[in-house]
Design a protein around this motif. Structure first.
Motif, PDB file in Angstrom:
ATOM      1  N   LYS A 158      -7.877   5.239  26.419  1.00  0.00           N
ATOM      2  CA  LYS A 158      -5.673   5.503  25.339  1.00  0.00           C
ATOM      3  C   LYS A 158      -6.134   6.422  25.594  1.00  0.00           C
ATOM      4  O   LYS A 158      -4.939   7.437  25.745  1.00  0.00           O
ATOM      5  CB  LYS A 158      -6.108   4.474  24.189  1.00  0.00           C
ATOM      6  CG  LYS A 158      -5.552   3.165  24.565  1.00  0.00           C
ATOM      7  CD  LYS A 158      -5.739   2.429  22.843  1.00  0.00           C
ATOM      8  CE  LYS A 158      -5.735   1.005  22.829  1.00  0.00           C
ATOM      9  NZ  LYS A 158      -5.732  -0.263  22.297  1.00  0.00           N
TER      10      LYS A 158
ATOM     11  N   PHE B 227      -5.076   8.348  28.072  1.00  0.00           N
ATOM     12  CA  PHE B 227      -4.079   8.141  29.133  1.00  0.00           C
ATOM     13  C   PHE B 227      -3.289   8.566  28.093  1.00  0.00           C
ATOM     14  O   PHE B 227      -1.777   9.395  29.091  1.00  0.00           O
ATOM     15  CB  PHE B 227      -4.381   6.873  28.766  1.00  0.00           C
ATOM     16  CG  PHE B 227      -2.584   5.408  29.299  1.00  0.00           C
ATOM     17  CD1 PHE B 227      -2.367   5.833  29.716  1.00  0.00           C
ATOM     18  CD2 PHE B 227      -1.847   5.992  28.453  1.00  0.00           C
ATOM     19  CE1 PHE B 227      -0.831   5.162  30.657  1.00  0.00           C
ATOM     20  CE2 PHE B 227      -0.483   4.930  28.481  1.00  0.00           C
ATOM     21  CZ  PHE B 227      -0.556   5.341  29.570  1.00  0.00           C
ATOM     22  N   LEU B 228      -3.386   8.363  27.030  1.00  0.00           N
ATOM     23  CA  LEU B 228      -1.959   9.821  26.195  1.00  0.00           C
ATOM     24  C   LEU B 228      -2.116  11.297  26.677  1.00  0.00           C
ATOM     25  O   LEU B 228      -1.037  11.499  26.451  1.00  0.00           O
ATOM     26  CB  LEU B 228      -2.133   9.231  24.958  1.00  0.00           C
ATOM     27  CG  LEU B 228      -1.592   7.179  24.251  1.00  0.00           C
ATOM     28  CD1 LEU B 228      -2.429   7.428  22.790  1.00  0.00           C
ATOM     29  CD2 LEU B 228      -0.569   7.667  24.911  1.00  0.00           C
TER      30      LEU B 228
ATOM     31  N   ARG C 124      -2.689  12.331  28.920  1.00  0.00           N
ATOM     32  CA  ARG C 124      -1.795  12.949  30.535  1.00  0.00           C
ATOM     33  C   ARG C 124      -0.522  12.184  30.493  1.00  0.00           C
ATOM     34  O   ARG C 124       0.483  12.677  31.671  1.00  0.00           O
ATOM     35  CB  ARG C 124      -2.373  11.570  31.659  1.00  0.00           C
ATOM     36  CG  ARG C 124      -3.638  11.679  32.229  1.00  0.00           C
ATOM     37  CD  ARG C 124      -4.367  10.800  33.520  1.00  0.00           C
ATOM     38  NE  ARG C 124      -4.142   8.999  32.357  1.00  0.00           N
ATOM     39  CZ  ARG C 124      -5.271   8.572  32.811  1.00  0.00           C
ATOM     40  NH1 ARG C 124      -6.379   9.321  32.706  1.00  0.00           N
ATOM     41  NH2 ARG C 124      -5.303   7.198  32.783  1.00  0.00           N
ATOM     42  N   GLU C 125      -0.077  11.255  29.546  1.00  0.00           N
ATOM     43  CA  GLU C 125       1.588  11.362  29.247  1.00  0.00           C
ATOM     44  C   GLU C 125       1.842  12.562  28.181  1.00  0.00           C
ATOM     45  O   GLU C 125       2.853  12.610  29.200  1.00  0.00           O
ATOM     46  CB  GLU C 125       1.503  10.152  28.048  1.00  0.00           C
ATOM     47  CG  GLU C 125       0.935   8.614  28.812  1.00  0.00           C
ATOM     48  CD  GLU C 125       2.065   8.537  29.978  1.00  0.00           C
ATOM     49  OE1 GLU C 125       3.377   8.249  29.774  1.00  0.00           O
ATOM     50  OE2 GLU C 125       2.094   7.951  31.041  1.00  0.00           O
TER      51      GLU C 125
ATOM     52  N   LYS D 154       2.191  14.969  31.290  1.00  0.00           N
ATOM     53  CA  LYS D 154       3.944  14.742  31.963  1.00  0.00           C
ATOM     54  C   LYS D 154       4.715  15.011  31.183  1.00  0.00           C
ATOM     55  O   LYS D 154       6.507  15.527  31.951  1.00  0.00           O
ATOM     56  CB  LYS D 154       3.869  13.104  32.464  1.00  0.00           C
ATOM     57  CG  LYS D 154       2.984  12.674  33.719  1.00  0.00           C
ATOM     58  CD  LYS D 154       3.097  11.403  33.655  1.00  0.00           C
ATOM     59  CE  LYS D 154       2.224  10.093  34.660  1.00  0.00           C
ATOM     60  NZ  LYS D 154       2.052   8.989  34.860  1.00  0.00           N
ATOM     61  N   MET D 155       4.996  14.579  30.193  1.00  0.00           N
ATOM     62  CA  MET D 155       6.609  14.770  29.169  1.00  0.00           C
ATOM     63  C   MET D 155       6.372  16.413  29.048  1.00  0.00           C
ATOM     64  O   MET D 155       8.118  17.025  29.076  1.00  0.00           O
ATOM     65  CB  MET D 155       5.829  14.520  28.084  1.00  0.00           C
ATOM     66  CG  MET D 155       5.869  13.251  27.978  1.00  0.00           C
ATOM     67  SD  MET D 155       7.904  11.926  28.944  1.00  0.00           S
ATOM     68  CE  MET D 155       7.206  10.317  28.887  1.00  0.00           C
TER      69      MET D 155
END
Length: 110
Positions: A35, A38-39, A41-42, A45-46
């Motif tokens: 998790k 994943f966060l 990577r998010e 992206k943001m």
């Protein structure tokens, strides 16, 4: 290709089986690490999205300022032309009496 697909299934099944043998806290730690990855990577992206939006905002602001300055310049030119027209009308109105006098003299001479 077919053998690689079955190998992947086997690895997945092996992971599933080994997961049952591993204590629950290690499984939870692995899930939490997944998790977190994943966060992260998010977040990246943001950040890219925000950076792109910032550059677009700056570009649009510059374009707005350009058009605003162009509009102001046009308005100044228009006002200058109006004052020139008023000045010329006033100037030619002063010639009106002289022109009528000259026309009368020409008529008398004919």
């Amino acid at each position: 290709m077919r053998s690689s697909g079955s190998g992947m299934r086997f690895r997945w099944r092996a992971k599933r089986i080994t997961r049952k043998m591993v204590p629950d806290c290690y499984v939870q730690n692995e899930d939490l690490e997944n998790k977190v990855k994943f966060l992260e990577r998010e977040i990246e992206k943001m950040k890219k999205s925000v950076s792109k939006a910032g550059t677009q905002y700056i570009k649009m602001k510059k374009e707005r300022d350009y058009h605003r300055m162009h509009h102001r310049r046009i308005v100044q030119e228009k006002e200058k032309l109006f004052t020139d027209i008023k000045r010329l009308k006033k100037h030619y109105q002063s010639y009106e009496p002289a022109l009528t006098e000259l026309k009368n003299k020409i008529r008398k001479l004919r």
